[in-house]
Design an enzyme around this catalytic site. Structure first.
Site, PDB file in Angstrom:
ATOM      1  N   ARG A  63       0.840  -1.216   0.000  1.00 47.42           N
ATOM      2  CA  ARG A  63       0.000   0.000   0.000  1.00 47.42           C
ATOM      3  C   ARG A  63       0.873   1.264   0.000  1.00 47.42           C
ATOM      4  NH1 ARG A  63      -2.121   1.928   4.392  1.00 47.42           N
ATOM      5  NH2 ARG A  63      -2.368  -0.112   5.380  1.00 47.42           N
ATOM      6  N   TYR A 116     -17.289  12.876 -16.720  1.00 49.59           N
ATOM      7  CA  TYR A 116     -17.723  11.490 -16.571  1.00 49.59           C
ATOM      8  C   TYR A 116     -18.716  11.399 -15.395  1.00 49.59           C
ATOM      9  CZ  TYR A 116     -17.412   6.565 -15.363  1.00 49.59           C
ATOM     10  OH  TYR A 116     -17.712   5.267 -15.050  1.00 49.59           O
ATOM     11  N   ASP A 188      -8.386  15.603 -16.673  1.00 50.52           N
ATOM     12  CA  ASP A 188      -8.563  14.176 -16.940  1.00 50.52           C
ATOM     13  C   ASP A 188      -8.180  13.939 -18.403  1.00 50.52           C
ATOM     14  OD1 ASP A 188      -9.595  11.677 -17.667  1.00 50.52           O
ATOM     15  OD2 ASP A 188     -11.274  11.819 -16.267  1.00 50.52           O
ATOM     16  N   LYS A 213      -8.692   2.366 -19.697  1.00 51.33           N
ATOM     17  CA  LYS A 213      -9.005   2.629 -21.108  1.00 51.33           C
ATOM     18  C   LYS A 213      -7.763   2.396 -21.986  1.00 51.33           C
ATOM     19  CE  LYS A 213     -13.097   3.620 -19.588  1.00 51.33           C
ATOM     20  NZ  LYS A 213     -13.037   4.058 -18.254  1.00 51.33           N
TER      21      LYS A 213
HETATM   22  N1  PLP Z   1     -12.546   9.549 -16.469  1.00 51.28           N
HETATM   23  C1  PLP Z   1     -13.109   9.284 -17.662  1.00 51.28           C
HETATM   24  C2  PLP Z   1     -12.993  10.304 -18.771  1.00 51.28           C
HETATM   25  C3  PLP Z   1     -13.788   8.084 -17.884  1.00 51.28           C
HETATM   26  O1  PLP Z   1     -14.352   7.836 -19.085  1.00 51.28           O
HETATM   27  C4  PLP Z   1     -13.887   7.153 -16.810  1.00 51.28           C
HETATM   28  C5  PLP Z   1     -14.595   5.871 -16.974  1.00 51.28           C
HETATM   29  O2  PLP Z   1     -15.239   5.626 -17.987  1.00 51.28           O
HETATM   30  C6  PLP Z   1     -13.296   7.481 -15.585  1.00 51.28           C
HETATM   31  C7  PLP Z   1     -12.613   8.674 -15.448  1.00 51.28           C
HETATM   32  C8  PLP Z   1     -13.362   6.527 -14.429  1.00 51.28           C
HETATM   33  O3  PLP Z   1     -12.495   5.471 -14.649  1.00 51.28           O
HETATM   34  P1  PLP Z   1     -12.643   4.014 -13.976  1.00 51.28           P
HETATM   35  O4  PLP Z   1     -13.852   3.382 -14.582  1.00 51.28           O
HETATM   36  O5  PLP Z   1     -11.357   3.345 -14.326  1.00 51.28           O
HETATM   37  O6  PLP Z   1     -12.809   4.229 -12.508  1.00 51.28           O
END
Ligand code: PLP
Length: 399
Positions: A63, A116, A188, A213
């Site tokens: 951790r 998101y 992001d 992703k």
């Molecule tokens: N940020 C974006 C732009 C996303 O599309 C997503 C998930 O689809 C996330 C953050 C969250 O990611 P996670 O599903 O790996 O927690």
């Protein structure tokens, strides 16, 4: 960071994605070993004490740090141009850890109103429970951002491009506004990866990714990454992640390291396929609108080749018809798989109004431009002619 950063910094991004952060290992294995261990053994009590005191470098407990995870973190720091990086249990753990590094009770956050869904819920519901308030505005409206800033504001947060219309925000303008008000900017960068966009080099303070992703790229891991300045990353790793505990599994870090070796070739193919698909959809009479920054008609097109190298692998479009037509179309796809997420080898199609954006009220959906006939595709790595053929046969099936 105890690796040959100077030499590696000279490499191109495609080379860094393969070699960046790699260190020789005990047996000379080409592929870095997976250190699937929760804890690390001390030679003696004095060494344990020295590690806890920070007087001796070395691992203590996963951790707090793990060699496999550390290789992924070094690679991502090199790719984003960051002092350091932290791998997390999910993209949402990356978003929440980044925000909690900079915000505490009484603070205020200004965020883009197009983020998101779970980031939206985190900012409007969970942070509110901790006494952190949030105002969400349209980040293409500079005046709206300025008006939302209060003396308690500490952070500006956005994604760019934004799902599902792929709206692009001007990162340099956001940084200018943030600097005028001594705010931290967090971007992001999931849709772009550092190979297509490097927000830290434009003055952003922290970048986060859903590594689920494109970074991993094989649809078999949930993970996140945060990249930023040394002092911010130290707090994030040794206070927020240590105490809230949303760390990545070393096995997932190892899978992402494997996936990242092909990041450059995968992204090239994702972008090539998405460009060809966008042009096909744009010229087809059955599709009324196509949203892809690679198209000259898209508002984000001006940023291609400047802020972002290419337009990425996600696009959205409106089918000529209503909700039932859109759902029928999706149900008739044979190659394209009905699923949310993005960045995988497989082309994924989803219907935002009934899936990702279904928690919105009909009014909120209308305001966000999520029409009933809107469909989103994460364009995969297949031969694009097969994707187009699938669209043709789905159209023919629904008549
Ligand atoms: N940020 C974006 C732009 C996303 O599309 C997503 C998930 O689809 C996330 C953050 C969250 O990611 P996670 O599903 O790996 O927690």
């Amino acid at each position: 960071m105890d690796f040959n950063k100077q030499k590696q910094q000279d490499w191109q991004a495609s080379t860094l994605a393969i070699h960046g952060g790699h260190q020789p290992n005990q047996h000379g294995a080409l592929v870095s070993p997976l250190h699937q261990s929760a804890t690390f053994v001390f030679d003696n009590a004095e060494q344990g004490g020295a590690r806890f005191a920070g007087d001796e470098a070395g691992y203590i407990y996963t951790r707090l740090g793990n060699p496999t995870t550390a290789e992924l973190e070094r690679k991502m720091a090199l790719l984003e141009g960051a002092d350091d990086a932290a791998a997390t249990a999910s993209g949402m753990a990356a978003v929440s850890s980044a925000l909690l590094t900079h915000l505490q009770a009484g603070d205020h956050l200004v965020a883009s109103n197009a983020v998101y869904g779970c980031s939206f819920a985190l900012m409007t519901t969970q942070l509110d429970r901790l006494g952190i308030s949030c105002t969400m505005v349209d980040f293409s409206d500079e005046q709206a951002i300025r008006s939302a800033i209060t003396p308690a504001t500490k952070v500006l947060f956005c994604e760019t491009p934004v799902n599902p219309h792929l709206t692009v925000f001007d990162i340099s303008r956001l940084v200018d506004i943030a600097k005028q008000h001594q705010l931290i900017t967090i971007v992001d960068n999931t849709f772009m990866t550092p190979l297509l966009q490097q927000p830290l080099k434009m003055g952003v303070d922290m970048v986060i990714h859903s590594a689920t992703k494109y970074l991993n790229g094989h649809g078999d891991v949930i993970a996140g990454i945060v990249c930023g300045k040394a002092e911010h990353m130290h707090k994030l790793k040794f206070e927020i992640l240590k105490d809230f505990g949303a760390v990545i599994s070393p096995h997932d870090a190892w899978l992402i390291l494997r996936g990242m070796k092909t990041l450059d070739v995968r992204l090239t193919r994702h972008c090539d396929n998405a460009e060809q698909l966008a042009n096909y959809l744009d010229s087809h009479p059955k599709f009324s609108k196509v949203f892809y920054p690679g198209l000259a008609s898209h508002s984000g097109h001006q940023f291609i080749g400047k802020q972002m190298k290419r337009a990425g692998g996600v696009l959205a479009f409106e089918l000529d018809g209503d909700m039932q037509d859109a759902i029928k179309f999706v149900n008739h796809c044979r190659l394209m798989t009905i699923a949310v997420s993005l960045g995988d080898a497989e082309t994924l199609i989803q219907h935002p109004a009934s899936m990702t954006h279904s928690p919105y009220t009909p009014e909120a959906r209308a305001q966000a431009g999520i029409t009933d006939n809107l469909l989103r595709i994460s364009v995969g790595l297949e031969d694009v002619s097969d994707i187009i053929a699938d669209i043709e046969q789905a159209l023919a099936s629904i008549g």
